[in-house]
Structures are given as structure tokens and as C-alpha cells.
Enzyme design. Structure first.
Site, PDB file in Angstrom:
ATOM      1  N   ASP A  31       0.810  -1.216   0.000  1.00 57.76           N
ATOM      2  CA  ASP A  31       0.000   0.000   0.000  1.00 57.76           C
ATOM      3  C   ASP A  31       0.842   1.264   0.000  1.00 57.76           C
ATOM      4  O   ASP A  31       0.333   2.356  -0.237  1.00 57.76           O
ATOM      5  CB  ASP A  31      -0.852   0.039   1.280  1.00 57.76           C
ATOM      6  CG  ASP A  31      -2.219  -0.577   1.088  1.00 57.76           C
ATOM      7  OD1 ASP A  31      -2.691  -0.629  -0.054  1.00 57.76           O
ATOM      8  OD2 ASP A  31      -2.810  -0.994   2.091  1.00 57.76           O
TER       9      ASP A  31
HETATM   10  C1  GLC Z   1      -1.528  -3.812   5.494  1.00 59.30           C
HETATM   11  C2  GLC Z   1      -2.752  -3.793   4.630  1.00 59.30           C
HETATM   12  C3  GLC Z   1      -2.579  -4.685   3.427  1.00 59.30           C
HETATM   13  C4  GLC Z   1      -1.319  -4.346   2.707  1.00 59.30           C
HETATM   14  C5  GLC Z   1      -0.127  -4.313   3.635  1.00 59.30           C
HETATM   15  C6  GLC Z   1       1.119  -3.822   2.971  1.00 59.30           C
HETATM   16  O1  GLC Z   1      -1.351  -5.057   6.048  1.00 59.30           O
HETATM   17  O2  GLC Z   1      -3.875  -4.201   5.364  1.00 59.30           O
HETATM   18  O3  GLC Z   1      -3.671  -4.594   2.555  1.00 59.30           O
HETATM   19  O4  GLC Z   1      -1.139  -5.285   1.691  1.00 59.30           O
HETATM   20  O5  GLC Z   1      -0.402  -3.476   4.733  1.00 59.30           O
HETATM   21  O6  GLC Z   1       1.062  -2.483   2.662  1.00 59.30           O
HETATM   22  C1  GLC Z   2      -1.153  -0.473   5.147  1.00 57.36           C
HETATM   23  C2  GLC Z   2       0.223  -0.150   5.538  1.00 57.36           C
HETATM   24  C3  GLC Z   2       0.288   1.171   6.240  1.00 57.36           C
HETATM   25  C4  GLC Z   2      -0.421   2.209   5.441  1.00 57.36           C
HETATM   26  C5  GLC Z   2      -1.843   1.769   5.161  1.00 57.36           C
HETATM   27  C6  GLC Z   2      -2.594   2.736   4.353  1.00 57.36           C
HETATM   28  O1  GLC Z   2      -1.857  -0.794   6.280  1.00 57.36           O
HETATM   29  O2  GLC Z   2       0.757  -1.133   6.380  1.00 57.36           O
HETATM   30  O3  GLC Z   2       1.618   1.508   6.456  1.00 57.36           O
HETATM   31  O4  GLC Z   2      -0.415   3.427   6.083  1.00 57.36           O
HETATM   32  O5  GLC Z   2      -1.813   0.559   4.489  1.00 57.36           O
HETATM   33  O6  GLC Z   2      -3.860   2.247   3.999  1.00 57.36           O
END
Ligand code: GLC
Ligand code: GLC
Length: 814
Positions: free
Chosen positions: A487
Site C-alpha cells: 500500500d
Molecule cells: C496492510 C494492509 C494490506 C497491505 C499491507 C502492505 O497489512 O492491510 O492490505 O497489503 O499493509 O502495505
Molecule cells: C497499510 C500499511 C500502512 C499504510 C496503510 C494505508 O496498512 O501497512 O503503512 O499506512 O496501508 O492504507
């Protein structure tokens, strides 16, 4: 250092020191009424939605931490001393403090000055309430007069509003008190048809419903004035902060034990029967009273607890393994499985790190969660998959999240995360492999929740696949959109405004930046979809998927390979990310793990090279980090990833979700030792001895462990609600132990460590119990199977033709 120990027999973790590094929590509830509860009775409860139907208050980000909970106080009415058997909130030094977190329940207790007290907290199946069973024993040689106070602070339903909208909220609180029950009915007079209640099984000497009356001015929950005085004030809340507090007086002979049951619950009345008498403003209690009365009876509470135990026994019994490694056994048989149910139930909403007012259900998250729980709750998994698919857009794209109450896509976040749709194929495929229920593919399912747009679920899968094919970039790799699995790798965002969302800001037209990770995911999803199509005898279609997969593999080989590992992406200028040419972020785990998991490069040495590079550059003693070198400064073209200090989260933290991809990749090359070694590095139980460093609960996975670039290398954060749960479960069970569901049946293909003599397991699968034993006779991974004494060809155990319900499967590894 440890703060407790595992009690595997009882499926509990027993915390013996209350001041754990962080609140170590558990979940109550498994259907609609839920709560989180810490080892010192902190936490809160909600009905279905942690944001919109919050029953009780909790203060995130408070000092001291973990403030707000299900607090019991005891007061010695002779010495006037008072304390909390759960340590918080009074924090007296206790004897024999223990907190037993079990499957759907928590028991917290201690002894103070010869008074022993334990409270068992749980939510009965099929009820919207929680039970606190408080047992008090006088261990003194003399009589004791004890006042018992049980207390909670009500939340005015919408947790976000409750924490911000004081100009309104401080005037609207309303309660009723009737027959040892406190009713919280804020907004019931107008548009709500629901209320909360807090009841005591023994007659109350007093109650309070106004927080200030109970606590006293300028006091906290550690020293309530009314408890200190030994007398509640019978306050009735009008506005301000409604609470529920009961006082029960007990005279205990030496050795005598008494039990009080408190019930905290949620109830909805039919709109036309809200008031009694009709036309009044008084809650109609005729429907709720029988429920309250029932569970205030200790025998009924005990029976409900027994049913809860049976429920978990039956879920966990679907797969049980006995391996030479205790940490594997414990996680697989108890805690990892339990965590998979928590992530399925909660998604990413309510934990110590998720405030319950944030995210809805993530499209990719929820699809991945299916991998860890479909064997336990296939019907609910089916419903979840159809709900997810119903939010899919006609383009095949997906909203990044949907709201559990409305089941609609979340417009605030929108879509354009280009990996999202492909996860639906993996989720549905996992469901088919588990259940063999092909009817799900024919289920009419709308697009974007629009009635009239229904098409069979299968068409949703087709569109998911096509979505990628229609969005290829300059190298023929999939365009990344707002982000892929990561993300925080935001290649079309270029944000220089503080506070702007990296996930929803898009400044670039998105036609250049490409993801090698999505290419790997596409290859995997394409193979799964082809297998599904060919089982439906759509052979031409299946061939076309395999063709697209083969082409994508060629593109990856040509433009996604960096010489020693797979590239991660191309940015908006077409510049490589995750390449030896980069100054920082030269190698990433996602593309390497997933491409190998998907089988890319297995035959030409690329897979082996990529895994060797992961071992060399990314693996640490605390797990495998996301990338190296960590980004040391902010890169406008990369987005949120470089906003994190080095070693945290996506910027070179150990993202535990990704480690199992590498474990699975290692098994694909037959490396059982390496796969299990990686498994052990992040296994919470195996890390129990370093709890002081790890800090999070030693019984569940955390999303992240600080990477080697962080000053706190090895410290975990964001425990419980993470895709880590499902993926680690899937990796150890299906790929290392190799008890794998396939469209054709149960496959047994272990890739276990060389020094394991074997293992045994039982698996309930499509109505049959498979009793599996694997014995190692040689160093390799070749397995010869006999089923009920007869050798079979291949690895897939055929379903018993003659209706046998128990099948014995013996495997010899050579
Ligand atoms: C969090 C989000 C997931 C994403 C991951 C890496 O675990 O829930 O959707 O793939 O972060 O950014
Ligand atoms: C995932 C990631 C986090 C980010 C979020 C945004 O959870 O782990 O770092 O801020 O996505 O949606």
C-alpha cells in the site's frame, strides 16, 4: 524474559505478570457481539461495527496505556482498603495474579490480603451479550465483609463522534435503572431502536450511572471516590458521561466462595415496540428481560461456556498436527488458527493498534483471510466472497475497501489498487479447493452493488483477470495503479503536502509505472483460473489463460529480471525499482517471493538465484525484511514507503505477511530446512523468550517486526489483525507439512526439515477424516502414499468411493 507461559492442554496463554510490555489482548465473541480484552481487563465491546455500534469506551493513546475496561473493584469494608483483582486500574501489588487468555474467553484473577477473586469473561454463542463471572473466596481465617464494584463506561454508539463531538454529546446521555439492571439508552428516544444494559445477579447495595459521581472530581478510574467511600451514590446520568456501576456486599465466612454474574449486553427492539407503556419514553423491557434473567443464573452461564468450548474444539479439530517442533504444533493447532478466525471476524478494525473507527474490510485483505479460515467456516467464507465480489466494479476493478454494515464499496478510498481484483480469484479458488462446492461460481452477483447488474460469480473472476490484461504498461508488465500489495509503494502519487493521503492522491496518469509483483500474482491467479475453467470444460478459455500466463512469464523474464533477482517495479519515469542499479531499495521481497511462489523461474535457475539473494540481502534473525537498503530519505516518486523511518513498516521492516511467500517459494524448490527456519524466525511462540524485546503477544503474529535498520530491531508492532495470520497458517500447513487442498482432493506433499523423522496429522476434509502419518526414510521430498493399506499413485488421496468416513493415509518420504 517471559511474562507468562503457554498451557497447551487448555489452549490458553497464562500471563503471570500484569505489567506486560504492551496490553496483551484477546477477543471475545465470534459472530456479532465482540470485544477486545487485555490482560488487565482493559478493552471495549461493540455490536457488529466497532465504529458505529460501540458499547463501551476505551482510550487509545492514553497514559497510562490501556485505559477503559471491564473493571471490578473489591473493598474490604472493615479496613476500607480497595483494589482491583485484575491489577488495573488500581495497580496494587497482587499475589498469584494470572490472566488466562483462551479460545473466546479470558479469566483474570489474583489474591489480595487473603481474598481470592477471578473473573471469567466470555460471549455466549448466538447472543449479543457478554458474561462476567466473578468468583470470590475468603482465604482468611476470619470473616470478611467485602464490597464488590463492577463498572463500565458507556460509549454513545458512534465511537468517532463520541471522541470528538462534545458540544452535543455531553447533553444527550440517558439511562434507566430497574431491578439491578442499568440501561444505557442515549438516542433511544429518537432514531435508535437499540440500547445497552449492565446487570448484576445479586441484589445491589447501590449503583452509579454518572461518571463524575462515581469517580469524583479530578479522579481517575484508579481511585473512584465512591469505591473509596464504600458507597455508591445512586446517581442517574442526565448528559455528561453515562456509566454503569453496581455495588454488591458480601459477608464471607473463612473458606467461603460466592459467585456474582454480571451481564453486559446489547438489544434491539422492534420499532413499534420501543416503549412501555406505549406512548411513554420508557424502554420496553419485555423482550430483553428473559435474556438477562437467563444468563444471570450461574448454571446457565456455565452451560453457555461449555458450548463455547465445544465450538472451538470442533473448529480447531478440523486440522491437528503433531510434529517434532512444539512451536509449530502450538501455532498450528491452537493460536494461529484462532488468530485466523479473529482476522476473518474483525478484518482490520479493532485491536490495540486498530482503533475501530478506521478501515472497513479490505478487498485484498479479506480475500487473503479466506486462506486461513475457509476450512473452519466455509459457509461464512462463501458469503464473504460473494459480498466482496458484489462490490467489484464493472471494469473488473475493485473498491479497496467495503463497509461491513452496508456491504458497499467505500467511495472515500475508491479503487485503482491494481492487484486487488486478482486476489478474488485466489480467494474463490481456495474456497473451491476446500469445499468442492462449484455452485458458488453460478451465484448471481452484482457489480458495484447495483441491483440488475448480476452476473454469475465466475464472470467476476473473468473480469478480474481481464482487468490486468487491459492495463499493461510500456514493458508489458501490469500497471501498478495507486499501489499493489504494498500500500505504501505509491508510484503515481508524488505527494509533497503534509497529511495528504498517499493512497488516494494520484498526480500521474498511471500509464507508466508497472509492478513485477502484480505480474507474479497474475501468473498465479491465471493458473488457478485456468484450472477452474478446465474443470468446467471451458478448454479454449483455459488455454487462453495459460497462454496469457506464459506471455507474462516471458515479459517477467525479459523486463522483470535484474540478473540476480526479480525487479520490484518501474516508476513513473520508467526507472527501475528494486534493482542493483538503485542507490537504495535494490532488492525487494514481494516480487521475489511471489514470482517464485507462482512458479516463475523454477526451471531456468532464476527462482533459486532469487531465493539465494533474499537469504543474502533480506533475511535477518528476526525475519525477512521488505527491502534493502532501507530508504534513508523521502523519495517523491516512491510515496509512503520512504516516509517511514528506516526499518519500520514497509520501509525495510520485517513485514510478517510476506515471509510465508518466501517459505512457500522455498518449498517449491524443495528446501524444507530453509522454509521451516524462516517459519521459526517469526513464529510468536518461538519468540516467547524474547518478550521484552518483541513486546507484542507471544501467542499471535504481529504485522511487523522492526528490521535491522531500526534502533529497535526485533520489536513487534500491530499484533493480531494482519494477513500474516492466514499466510503463515497456509504456508506451514499446506506447503511445509504439505497437507494441501486441491480441486481434485487432498494432496499430501510435505517439504519438511531433514532432521524431522516425520509427523502425524488429522484433517477433516469434505466430510471425511484423514488420519495422516508421514515417516522420513531418506533426505528428499519424494513421497509414496498408501491409503488404508493400499499404495496409490501420485500425491492426491482419492475420496473414498465406499462412503468410509475415516481414512488412514501413510506416507514414506525418501
Ligand atoms: C496492510 C494492509 C494490506 C497491505 C499491507 C502492505 O497489512 O492491510 O492490505 O497489503 O499493509 O502495505
Ligand atoms: C497499510 C500499511 C500502512 C499504510 C496503510 C494505508 O496498512 O501497512 O503503512 O499506512 O496501508 O492504507
Amino acid at each position: 524474559m517471559k511474562f507468562g507461559h503457554f498451557d497447551d492442554e487448555n489452549r490458553e496463554y497464562v500471563i503471570t505478570q500484569p505489567d506486560t510490555p504492551l496490553p496483551w489482548i484477546n477477543y471475545l465473541g465470534c459472530q456479532a457481539y465482540f470485544g477486545i480484552i487485555s490482560n488487565t481487563a482493559g478493552g471495549y465491546s461493540f455490536y457488529r461495527d466497532a465504529r458505529l455500534r460501540r458499547l463501551t469506551r476505551y482510550r487509545y493513546n492514553n497514559a497510562p496505556m490501556d485505559s477503559g475496561g471491564r473493571y471490578v473493584y473489591l473493598r474490604d469494608d472493615e479496613s476500607r482498603e480497595f483494589w482491583s483483582p485484575s491489577w488495573q486500574p488500581t495497580r496494587h501489588e497482587l499475589k498469584d495474579y494470572s490472566c488466562r487468555h483462551g479460545m473466546g474467553y479470558t479469566v483474570i484473577g489474583s489474591t489480595y490480603n487473603g481474598i481470592e477473586a477471578h473473573t471469567r469473561y466470555f460471549v455466549p454463542l448466538n447472543e449479543n451479550l457478554e458474561i462476567w463471572q466473578l468468583t470470590i473466596t475468603n482465604r482468611r481465617a476470619t470473616k470478611a465483609s467485602i464490597s464488590t464494584f463492577a463498572s463500565i463506561e458507556f460509549c454513545l454508539w458512534n465511537a468517532q463522534d463520541d471522541a470528538t463531538n462534545f458540544q452535543r454529546n455531553l447533553s444527550i446521555g440517558e439511562v434507566e435503572v430497574d431491578d439491578n439492571v442499568i440501561y444505557h439508552k442515549t438516542e433511544y428516544r429518537e432514531r435508535r431502536n437499540h440500547f445497552a444494559y449492565f446487570a448484576s445477579s445479586l441484589p445491589c447495595a447501590g449503583f452509579d450511572t454518572q461518571r463524575d459521581a462515581f469517580l469524583g472530581r479530578y479522579r481517575g478510574w484508579d481511585k473512584p471516590a465512591a469505591v473509596e467511600a464504600g458507597r455508591l451514590t445512586n446517581s442517574i446520568a442526565h448528559g455528561w458521561s453515562p456509566i454503569g456501576a453496581h455495588q454488591v456486599k458480601l459477608d464471607l465466612e473463612p473458606g467461603e466462595t460466592r459467585q456474582i454474574v454480571f451481564v453486559l449486553g446489547y438489544h434491539e427492539n422492534p420499532d413499534d415496540r420501543k416503549f412501555d407503556p406505549a406512548g411513554s419514553q420508557t424502554i420496553n423491557k419485555t423482550l430483553v428481560k428473559p435474556v438477562i434473567r437467563k444468563y444471570l443464573d450461574p448454571a446457565a452461564a456455565d452451560a453457555a461456556f461449555e458450548r463455547l468450548r465445544e465450538y472451538w474444539e470442533s473448529l480447531l479439530g478440523i486440522f491437528q498436527a503433531n510434529t517434532p517442533d512444539i512451536h509449530t504444533n502450538r501455532m498450528v493447532n491452537i493460536w494461529n488458527t484462532y488468530q485466523c478466525m479473529a482476522t476473518f471476524n474483525m478484518s482490520r478494525s479493532a485491536s490495540s493498534f486498530e482503533s475501530g473507527i478506521g478501515r472497513g474490510l479490505g478487498f485484498r485483505d479479506s480475500n487473503q483471510d479466506i486462506l486461513g479460515c475457509v476450512h473452519m467456516v466455509p459457509a461464512r467464507a462463501r458469503e464473504r466472497l460473494l459480498d466482496l465480489a458484489a462490490t467489484q466494479l464493472p471494469t473488473g476493478g475493485a473498491y479497496h475497501q467495503y463497509q461491513p454494515l452496508t456491504k458497499r464499496g467505500n467511495n472515500d478510498i475508491g479503487g485503482g489498487f491494481n492487484d486487488d481484483p486478482l486476489w478474488l480469484i485466489l480467494g474463490v479458488s481456495a474456497y473451491l479447493k476446500e469445499t468442492g462446492d462449484w455452485s458458488i461460481l453460478d451465484e448471481p452477483t452484482p457489480f458495484d452493488s447495483q441491483t440488475g447488474s448480476e452476473a454469475p460469480l465466475y464472470e467476476h473472476l473473468q473480469r478480474s483477470f481481464r482487468y490486468t490484461l487491459e492495463r499493461l504498461g510500456p514493458h508489458g508488465l501490469p500497471l501498478i495503479g495507486r499501489a499493489d500489495w504494498n500500500d505504501c509503494l505509491n508510484l503515481n502519487c508524488f505527494s509533497s503536502t503534509p497529511g495528504e493521503s498517499f493512497q488516494t492522491t494520484t498526480n500521474k496518469d498511471g500509464k507508466v509505472a508497472e509492478s513485477v509483483f502484480i505480474a507474479g500474482l497474475f501468473v498465479q491467479a491465471g493458473r488457478e483460473l485456468a484450472a477452474i475453467a478446465s474443470r468446467r470444460e471451458l478448454n479454449r478459455e483455459a488455454a487462453s489463460y495459460l497462454d496469457a500466463v506464459a506471455k507474462m512469464e516471458q515479459v517477467v523474464n525479459k523486463h522483470g529480471w535484474d540478473g540476480e533477482w526479480f525487479l520490484r517495479a518501474y516508476d513513473d519515469l520508467g526507472v527501475k525499482i528494486g534493482s542493483k542499479e538503485c542507490e537504495e531499495g535494490k532488492i525487494f521481497i514481494e516480487s521475489n517471493g511471489f514470482c517464485v511462489l507462482a512458479g516463475i523461474g523454477l526451471n531456468d535457475g532464476k527462482a533459486a538465484k532469487a531465493l539465494a539473494a533474499i537469504e543474502k540481502h533480506l533475511a535477518t534473525k528476526h525475519g525477512i525484511v521488505v527491502q534493502q537498503p532501507a530508504y534513508s530519505r523521502y523519495y517523491l516518486n516512491l510515496g509512503e514507503i520512504s516516509s517511514y523511518p528506516p526499518g519500520y513498516k514497509e520501509n525495510a521492516g520485517v513485514f510478517c505477511h510476506l515471509n510465508p511467500w518466501v517459505m512457500i517459494a522455498e518449498t517449491r524448490l524443495g528446501h524444507g530446512d530453509q522454509a521451516h527456519d524462516y517459519y521459526k524466525r517469526i513464529n510468536p511462540s518461538a519468540r516467547e523468550g524474547i518478550s521484552e524485546l518483541h513486546r507484542c503477544e507471544p501467542y499471535v503474529y504481529a504485522q511487523m517486526i522492526a528490521g535491522k535498520d531500526a534502533p529497535s530491531f526485533g520489536e513487534a508492532k500491530n499484533s493480531w489483525l494482519t494477513g500474516t495470520a492466514a499466510w503463515n497458517y497456509y504456508a506451514i500447513v499446506q506447503w511445509i507439512l504439505g497437507v494441501r487442498t486441491t480441486l481434485d482432493g487432498l494432496e499430501i506433499a510435505p517439504v519438511i526439515p531433514k532432521n524431522w523423522p516425520g509427523y502425524t496429522a488429522t484433517r477433516r476434509f469434505r466430510g471425511v477424516v484423514y488420519k495422516i502419518s508421514v515417516a522420513r526414510k531418506g533426505d528428499g521430498n519424494h513421497i509414496a502414499l498408501t491409503v488404508d493399506g493400499s499404495p496409490i499413485e501420485g500425491n492426491i488421496v482419492p475420496p473414498p468411493a465406499d462412503g468410509r468416513k475415516i481414512v488412514s493415509v501413510k506416507g514414506i518420504l525418501t
